[in-house]
Design a protein around this motif. Structure first.
Motif, PDB file in Angstrom:
ATOM      1  N   LYS A  70       0.828  -1.209   0.000  1.00 52.31           N
ATOM      2  CA  LYS A  70       0.000   0.000   0.000  1.00 52.31           C
ATOM      3  C   LYS A  70       0.868   1.268   0.000  1.00 52.31           C
ATOM      4  CE  LYS A  70      -3.917  -2.320   2.117  1.00 52.31           C
ATOM      5  NZ  LYS A  70      -4.553  -2.775   3.349  1.00 52.31           N
ATOM      6  N   VAL A  71       2.097   1.144   0.469  1.00 48.90           N
ATOM      7  CA  VAL A  71       3.011   2.300   0.443  1.00 48.90           C
ATOM      8  C   VAL A  71       3.476   2.560  -0.993  1.00 48.90           C
ATOM      9  CG1 VAL A  71       5.128   3.312   1.387  1.00 48.90           C
ATOM     10  CG2 VAL A  71       3.744   1.767   2.798  1.00 48.90           C
ATOM     11  N   PHE A  72       3.675   1.487  -1.753  1.00 51.07           N
ATOM     12  CA  PHE A  72       4.071   1.669  -3.152  1.00 51.07           C
ATOM     13  C   PHE A  72       2.941   2.324  -3.948  1.00 51.07           C
ATOM     14  CE2 PHE A  72       6.659  -2.398  -2.425  1.00 51.07           C
ATOM     15  CZ  PHE A  72       7.833  -1.711  -2.201  1.00 51.07           C
ATOM     16  N   SER A  73       1.710   1.833  -3.738  1.00 44.66           N
ATOM     17  CA  SER A  73       0.598   2.392  -4.531  1.00 44.66           C
ATOM     18  C   SER A  73       0.357   3.852  -4.139  1.00 44.66           C
ATOM     19  CB  SER A  73      -0.669   1.549  -4.382  1.00 44.66           C
ATOM     20  OG  SER A  73      -0.948   1.277  -3.043  1.00 44.66           O
ATOM     21  N   ARG A 112     -10.182   7.149   6.442  1.00 48.51           N
ATOM     22  CA  ARG A 112      -9.321   7.933   7.348  1.00 48.51           C
ATOM     23  C   ARG A 112      -7.887   8.099   6.833  1.00 48.51           C
ATOM     24  NH1 ARG A 112     -11.639   8.618  12.857  1.00 48.51           N
ATOM     25  NH2 ARG A 112     -13.768   9.000  12.178  1.00 48.51           N
ATOM     26  N   ASN A 113      -7.350   7.048   6.203  1.00 47.32           N
ATOM     27  CA  ASN A 113      -5.966   7.175   5.699  1.00 47.32           C
ATOM     28  C   ASN A 113      -5.741   6.164   4.571  1.00 47.32           C
ATOM     29  OD1 ASN A 113      -4.456   4.691   6.721  1.00 47.32           O
ATOM     30  ND2 ASN A 113      -5.392   5.412   8.634  1.00 47.32           N
ATOM     31  N   PRO A 114      -4.649   6.321   3.812  1.00 52.17           N
ATOM     32  CA  PRO A 114      -4.454   5.452   2.636  1.00 52.17           C
ATOM     33  C   PRO A 114      -3.880   4.078   2.967  1.00 52.17           C
ATOM     34  CG  PRO A 114      -2.869   7.284   2.665  1.00 52.17           C
ATOM     35  CD  PRO A 114      -3.654   7.393   3.916  1.00 52.17           C
ATOM     36  N   LEU A 115      -3.589   3.792   4.251  1.00 53.58           N
ATOM     37  CA  LEU A 115      -2.951   2.513   4.576  1.00 53.58           C
ATOM     38  C   LEU A 115      -3.918   1.494   5.174  1.00 53.58           C
ATOM     39  CD1 LEU A 115       0.558   3.741   5.848  1.00 53.58           C
ATOM     40  CD2 LEU A 115      -0.180   3.126   3.538  1.00 53.58           C
ATOM     41  N   ILE A 116      -5.145   1.909   5.462  1.00 58.70           N
ATOM     42  CA  ILE A 116      -6.167   0.906   5.796  1.00 58.70           C
ATOM     43  C   ILE A 116      -6.775   0.420   4.476  1.00 58.70           C
ATOM     44  CG2 ILE A 116      -6.746   1.627   8.159  1.00 58.70           C
ATOM     45  CD1 ILE A 116      -9.011   3.358   6.983  1.00 58.70           C
ATOM     46  N   ASN A 117      -7.481  -0.702   4.515  1.00 57.52           N
ATOM     47  CA  ASN A 117      -7.994  -1.273   3.260  1.00 57.52           C
ATOM     48  C   ASN A 117      -8.848  -0.278   2.475  1.00 57.52           C
ATOM     49  OD1 ASN A 117      -6.757  -3.468   4.298  1.00 57.52           O
ATOM     50  ND2 ASN A 117      -8.485  -4.864   4.085  1.00 57.52           N
ATOM     51  N   ILE A 237       2.922   9.426   7.257  1.00 59.19           N
ATOM     52  CA  ILE A 237       1.724   8.562   7.270  1.00 59.19           C
ATOM     53  C   ILE A 237       2.079   7.158   7.766  1.00 59.19           C
ATOM     54  CG2 ILE A 237      -0.037   7.476   5.807  1.00 59.19           C
ATOM     55  CD1 ILE A 237      -0.045  10.047   4.136  1.00 59.19           C
ATOM     56  N   MET A 238       3.252   6.668   7.370  1.00 62.45           N
ATOM     57  CA  MET A 238       3.667   5.352   7.886  1.00 62.45           C
ATOM     58  C   MET A 238       3.851   5.415   9.406  1.00 62.45           C
ATOM     59  SD  MET A 238       6.117   3.347   5.273  1.00 62.45           S
ATOM     60  CE  MET A 238       7.474   4.457   5.186  1.00 62.45           C
ATOM     61  N   GLN A 239       4.410   6.515   9.869  1.00 62.91           N
ATOM     62  CA  GLN A 239       4.647   6.672  11.313  1.00 62.91           C
ATOM     63  C   GLN A 239       3.332   6.616  12.099  1.00 62.91           C
ATOM     64  OE1 GLN A 239       7.865   7.384  12.763  1.00 62.91           O
ATOM     65  NE2 GLN A 239       6.800   6.945  14.662  1.00 62.91           N
ATOM     66  N   THR A 240       2.307   7.283  11.565  1.00 61.84           N
ATOM     67  CA  THR A 240       1.068   7.407  12.347  1.00 61.84           C
ATOM     68  C   THR A 240       0.021   6.335  12.007  1.00 61.84           C
ATOM     69  OG1 THR A 240       0.344   9.051  10.717  1.00 61.84           O
ATOM     70  CG2 THR A 240       1.239   9.898  12.764  1.00 61.84           C
ATOM     71  N   CYS A 241       0.127   5.729  10.823  1.00 62.48           N
ATOM     72  CA  CYS A 241      -0.961   4.829  10.375  1.00 62.48           C
ATOM     73  C   CYS A 241      -0.473   3.466   9.879  1.00 62.48           C
ATOM     74  CB  CYS A 241      -1.744   5.477   9.226  1.00 62.48           C
ATOM     75  SG  CYS A 241      -2.280   7.162   9.504  1.00 62.48           S
ATOM     76  N   GLY A 242       0.796   3.138  10.010  1.00 64.14           N
ATOM     77  CA  GLY A 242       1.347   1.946   9.351  1.00 64.14           C
ATOM     78  C   GLY A 242       1.039   0.616   9.997  1.00 64.14           C
ATOM     79  N   PHE A 243       0.462   0.620  11.213  1.00 63.81           N
ATOM     80  CA  PHE A 243       0.302  -0.646  11.942  1.00 63.81           C
ATOM     81  C   PHE A 243      -1.115  -0.847  12.453  1.00 63.81           C
ATOM     82  CE2 PHE A 243       4.649   0.280  11.551  1.00 63.81           C
ATOM     83  CZ  PHE A 243       5.254  -0.952  11.367  1.00 63.81           C
ATOM     84  N   TYR A 244      -2.083  -0.473  11.610  1.00 58.99           N
ATOM     85  CA  TYR A 244      -3.486  -0.655  11.964  1.00 58.99           C
ATOM     86  C   TYR A 244      -3.749   0.032  13.311  1.00 58.99           C
ATOM     87  CZ  TYR A 244      -2.041  -4.598   8.988  1.00 58.99           C
ATOM     88  OH  TYR A 244      -1.459  -5.382   8.021  1.00 58.99           O
ATOM     89  N   ASP A 245      -4.470  -0.676  14.211  1.00 58.49           N
ATOM     90  CA  ASP A 245      -4.749  -0.055  15.501  1.00 58.49           C
ATOM     91  C   ASP A 245      -3.633  -0.343  16.515  1.00 58.49           C
ATOM     92  OD1 ASP A 245      -5.752  -2.611  15.057  1.00 58.49           O
ATOM     93  OD2 ASP A 245      -7.315  -2.437  16.572  1.00 58.49           O
ATOM     94  N   GLY A 258       6.938   2.944   9.466  1.00 62.68           N
ATOM     95  CA  GLY A 258       6.983   1.560   8.967  1.00 62.68           C
ATOM     96  C   GLY A 258       5.640   1.127   8.453  1.00 62.68           C
ATOM     97  N   LYS A 259       5.620  -0.076   7.879  1.00 60.60           N
ATOM     98  CA  LYS A 259       4.350  -0.642   7.410  1.00 60.60           C
ATOM     99  C   LYS A 259       4.415  -2.153   7.553  1.00 60.60           C
ATOM    100  CE  LYS A 259       0.295  -0.798   5.762  1.00 60.60           C
ATOM    101  NZ  LYS A 259      -0.030  -1.646   6.942  1.00 60.60           N
ATOM    102  N   SER A 260       3.336  -2.698   8.050  1.00 59.44           N
ATOM    103  CA  SER A 260       3.262  -4.155   8.212  1.00 59.44           C
ATOM    104  C   SER A 260       2.290  -4.736   7.194  1.00 59.44           C
ATOM    105  CB  SER A 260       2.775  -4.479   9.622  1.00 59.44           C
ATOM    106  OG  SER A 260       1.466  -3.967   9.778  1.00 59.44           O
ATOM    107  N   GLY A 261       2.324  -6.051   7.059  1.00 58.07           N
ATOM    108  CA  GLY A 261       1.362  -6.763   6.212  1.00 58.07           C
ATOM    109  C   GLY A 261       0.981  -8.066   6.889  1.00 58.07           C
ATOM    110  N   VAL A 262      -0.206  -8.592   6.570  1.00 63.14           N
ATOM    111  CA  VAL A 262      -0.649  -9.816   7.236  1.00 63.14           C
ATOM    112  C   VAL A 262       0.108 -11.072   6.771  1.00 63.14           C
ATOM    113  CG1 VAL A 262      -2.950  -8.993   7.882  1.00 63.14           C
ATOM    114  CG2 VAL A 262      -2.627 -10.124   5.677  1.00 63.14           C
ATOM    115  N   GLY A 263       1.026 -10.909   5.816  1.00 66.27           N
ATOM    116  CA  GLY A 263       1.926 -12.006   5.465  1.00 66.27           C
ATOM    117  C   GLY A 263       3.038 -12.156   6.493  1.00 66.27           C
TER     118      GLY A 263
END
Ligand code: GLU
Length: 308
Positions: A70-73, A112-117, A237-245, A258-263
């Motif tokens: 989602k960070v690339f897109s 709310r932000n571009p990093l949630i689904n 945005i990664m700092q504030t929204c990269g790890f869901y809740d 940072g950014k996480s993924g469910v993989g």
């Protein structure tokens, strides 16, 4: 800056410590293909802006990067349409799970932000409207910024997620009902599932994210991906929204964008210093890699390299 020099020894020291502490959690179950991944895989890779490269464990094994993409897109959409993005998606942490429908009704279809689904689907919609061949152009963008032609979608993961994608299908249609998806909902969902299915190793991820760590970064073709102003905003945005809740917790304990993924992957950026990727498939109850979180916390502690 005041930190120990980054080295293979430090990476190995942290890796061994986290192995000793043991693993917890569960591999993502809701996507059939992901549930079949070996839960014991564990690797990390560090690439500094000076070009030093260090890896441990399964750092060269490709895995499903899921939401890390989602960070690339977002970066490509930002490059293409600039600040107009923020008319369609916000920049506030949601404090809700990544696939929640809850806030969309009150927010009238503006995620709310571009990093949630929900936000990532609006970004997919923007890319479909602005690229000639969205799937091809998007994968080529990642290949170009990482100088690596061997990056691909996984058709089996995309198909597997689509077959059980009830919530994401609902999300996309719900946003469309508010007019914030311009293209056909099925087309947006298909692109979204493909975007999430991309497979990369920790080593490949650190190279691909260098454009957010290194202010002078240029592709092989001598193109700049984003200017400093724009990469600063993606990092924020990664700092504030990269790890869901669990974004506040990650900021509190690790102190890096940072950014996480469910993989089970996590990518963290230290602007002007390094990119660090970790992969361990078992997830904690918030959907973030259990050992990945621990690893990053320990790494920024021993190297004194939180950004704060
Ligand atoms: N493809 C996953 C989903 O939409 C991505 C979730 C994630 O990695 O956060 O459920």
């Amino acid at each position: 800056m005041k930190n120990k020099l980054y080295s293979q020894e430090i990476l190995e020291e942290v890796y061994q410590l986290i192995i000793k502490e043991g693993d917890q959690g569960e591999v993502a179950q809701y996507i059939p293909e992901l549930s079949r991944v070996n839960p014991d895989k564990f690797g990390a890779h560090l690439l500094t802006t000076q070009g030093e490269s260090f890896g441990v464990g399964d750092c060269q094994t490709k895995f499903s990067i899921q939401s890390i993409s989602k960070v690339f897109s977002l970066s490509l959409a930002y490059q293409l349409i600039g600040d107009k993005i923020w008319e369609r998606v916000g920049v506030e942490p949601s404090g809700n799970p990544f696939n929640s429908l809850l806030q969309l009704e009150a927010d009238e279809g503006i995620p709310r932000n571009p990093l949630i689904n929900a936000g990532a689907m609006v970004i997919c919609d923007i890319l479909i409207s602005n690229l000639k061949e969205p799937a091809t152009d998007f994968i080529n963008f990642i290949r170009e910024i990482s100088a690596n032609k061997a990056i691909n979608y996984s058709e089996s993961v995309a198909r597997s997620e689509k077959s059980v994608g009830y919530r994401n299908i609902a999300l996309c249609n719900f946003i469309k009902s508010f007019g914030n998806i311009e293209n056909d909902a099925n087309e947006v969902l298909d692109f979204y599932f493909h975007m999430c299915s991309i497979e990369m190793s920790c080593e490949e991820l650190t190279k691909a994210f260098m454009f957010l760590a290194h202010v002078e970064f240029r592709t092989k073709e001598n193109n700049r991906v984003l200017n400093r102003h724009k990469s600063k905003r993606i990092n924020a945005i990664m700092q504030t929204c990269g790890f869901y809740d669990e974004s506040g917790e990650f900021s509190f304990k690790v102190g890096l964008p940072g950014k996480s993924g469910v993989g089970g992957g996590i990518l963290a950026v230290h602007p002007d210093n390094y990119c660090l990727a970790v992969w361990s498939p078992k997830l904690n109850e918030k959907g973030n890699s259990y050992r990945g979180m621990k690893f990053l916390e320990q790494f920024t502690t021993v190297t004194e390299s939180s950004i704060f």
